[in-house]
Design an enzyme around this catalytic site. Sequence first.
Site, PDB file in Angstrom:
ATOM      1  N   HIS A  82       2.142  66.683  63.031  1.00 26.14           N
ATOM      2  CA  HIS A  82       2.197  65.372  62.691  1.00 26.14           C
ATOM      3  C   HIS A  82       3.379  64.568  62.905  1.00 26.14           C
ATOM      4  CE1 HIS A  82      -0.794  62.658  60.401  1.00 26.14           C
ATOM      5  NE2 HIS A  82       0.321  61.889  60.234  1.00 26.14           N
ATOM      6  N   ASP A 161      -7.138  58.423  51.384  1.00 27.78           N
ATOM      7  CA  ASP A 161      -6.153  58.002  52.414  1.00 27.78           C
ATOM      8  C   ASP A 161      -6.806  57.035  53.438  1.00 27.78           C
ATOM      9  OD1 ASP A 161      -3.613  58.218  53.877  1.00 27.78           O
ATOM     10  OD2 ASP A 161      -4.626  59.111  55.254  1.00 27.78           O
ATOM     11  N   ARG A 168      -2.805  49.385  53.649  1.00 28.05           N
ATOM     12  CA  ARG A 168      -1.018  49.583  53.665  1.00 28.05           C
ATOM     13  C   ARG A 168      -0.913  48.936  54.920  1.00 28.05           C
ATOM     14  NH1 ARG A 168       0.566  55.243  54.082  1.00 28.05           N
ATOM     15  NH2 ARG A 168       2.538  54.633  54.406  1.00 28.05           N
ATOM     16  N   SER A 183       0.155  60.294  52.243  1.00 29.97           N
ATOM     17  CA  SER A 183      -0.606  60.125  53.092  1.00 29.97           C
ATOM     18  C   SER A 183      -0.581  61.416  54.154  1.00 29.97           C
ATOM     19  CB  SER A 183      -0.439  58.762  53.741  1.00 29.97           C
ATOM     20  OG  SER A 183      -0.935  58.739  55.116  1.00 29.97           O
ATOM     21  N   LYS A 187      -3.717  64.683  54.083  1.00 31.03           N
ATOM     22  CA  LYS A 187      -4.320  65.082  55.259  1.00 31.03           C
ATOM     23  C   LYS A 187      -4.044  66.411  55.923  1.00 31.03           C
ATOM     24  CE  LYS A 187      -3.060  61.399  57.686  1.00 31.03           C
ATOM     25  NZ  LYS A 187      -2.660  60.035  57.131  1.00 31.03           N
TER      26      LYS A 187
HETATM   27  N1  URA Z   1       1.414  59.051  59.261  1.00 27.29           N
HETATM   28  C1  URA Z   1       0.358  58.957  58.135  1.00 27.29           C
HETATM   29  O1  URA Z   1      -0.422  59.668  58.217  1.00 27.29           O
HETATM   30  N2  URA Z   1       0.729  58.257  57.176  1.00 27.29           N
HETATM   31  C2  URA Z   1       1.850  57.493  56.950  1.00 27.29           C
HETATM   32  O2  URA Z   1       1.769  56.756  55.896  1.00 27.29           O
HETATM   33  C3  URA Z   1       2.673  57.210  57.929  1.00 27.29           C
HETATM   34  C4  URA Z   1       2.378  58.050  59.253  1.00 27.29           C
END
Ligand code: URA
Length: 417
Positions: A82, A161, A168, A183, A187
């Site tokens: 990520h 999320d 957001r 967040s 995931k």
């Molecule tokens: N990536 C995400 O999945 N969430 C965030 O808040 C920032 C980057």
Amino acid sequence: MIIENLISKKRNKEELSYNEIDYVINGFVNGSISEEEMTLFLQCICECSMTDEEIYSMTDIMVKSGNVLDLSDIKGIKVDKHSTGGVGDKTTLIIGPIIACNDVIFNKMSGKSLGHTGGTIDKLLSIPGFKVDLSQKELVDSLNKIGMCIISQSDNIVPADKKIYSLRDKTDTTMSIPLIASSIMSKKIACNSDKILIDVKVGKGALLRTKDEAIQLSKILCKIGKKYNKETACIITNMNNPLGNMIGNSLEIKEVIEVLNGRGNRTLRELCIYLSSYLLSIAKDIELNVAKEFVLETINSGKAYNKFLEFVSNQGGNIKLLKYSNNIIEVRSNKEGYITNIDALIVGNIVNKMANKDGHDYSVGVEIVRHVGSYVNLNEVIAKVYANELYSNNLIDAFTIEKDKKEQRILEFIIKF
Ligand code: URA
């Protein structure tokens, strides 16, 4: 419970309990808490932050808002990667195929663009036909068949999320370590891979602006991973200048193809090789140098590019139908000298403003023709804008041109936990 009281409690620096955070998150998901109330809560978190305990609760509640993927039918090590978000950051789409070619399963849930940063899901949606909402069965079948899959948050997996992320983005409540950590990790935990690598971006084009913030985020990401027994590593990388030459959804797919064919922007290529090697080394428990040999072989043999094509067609996309705006505006240097900076925030805002036209215009973007470190003559073409009518001729403001050369260093802050 009453949301106003919980916001006041937080403002008074008292810790919220699991049940109180659960009341807010699930209340927002099921509609009993309005967007206005949730915005006040998110603004309060941006200002007052959260304790580690509150961040663990928030992550857990978001995970439990949907299902956790059952990957028990998939053999082998599963990994996830990520990025905390940047401008021109298409690394996931390069790293995924490289990893999947090396007998490691690449399983990932991504988000759409957040604030000025680009989102992997938007890049994928620029490929006509590409499906990001797969059922659990389709996901497991894809992982078994081709070794990689990228999906979006859905009504089944981390729906909290999905809803909070979108709010957001609309309410400028993106730059908060607790909100970013919960967040991302909700995931990662819901996707249930064994090992996780997070590229924590820092600089003008990132959500986090300072090295201290990036270290703080990295520590909490790793602590959450540990709680769920997932090996988690964070690498902090510089995001002051856009990553690569292309910024904008379909243009970034074009650059992914170039890098997977061994060409393209050197900084982007080197970062992808580093992150892929690191991820492969933790997945296979091998030395970084050995992993790098595997990564280079995968690119040089064309296997990684073929895997990317397989991945796109497996999720219904037709790469031949990618579209770029044909309204191309050249940007010329206003002096002679070295390009010492290209402000990623300005570039990200220009691209996102054009892209957010009438839903989404995936065809727009910026191509950087002369990157940081290049010497340019007066009036030389330094960039191109693939424009629509929302472009206001301001890309030149992103460029700093000076007499003396300065290098762009991408792997400035490598920190592993
Ligand atoms: N990536 C995400 O999945 N969430 C965030 O808040 C920032 C980057």
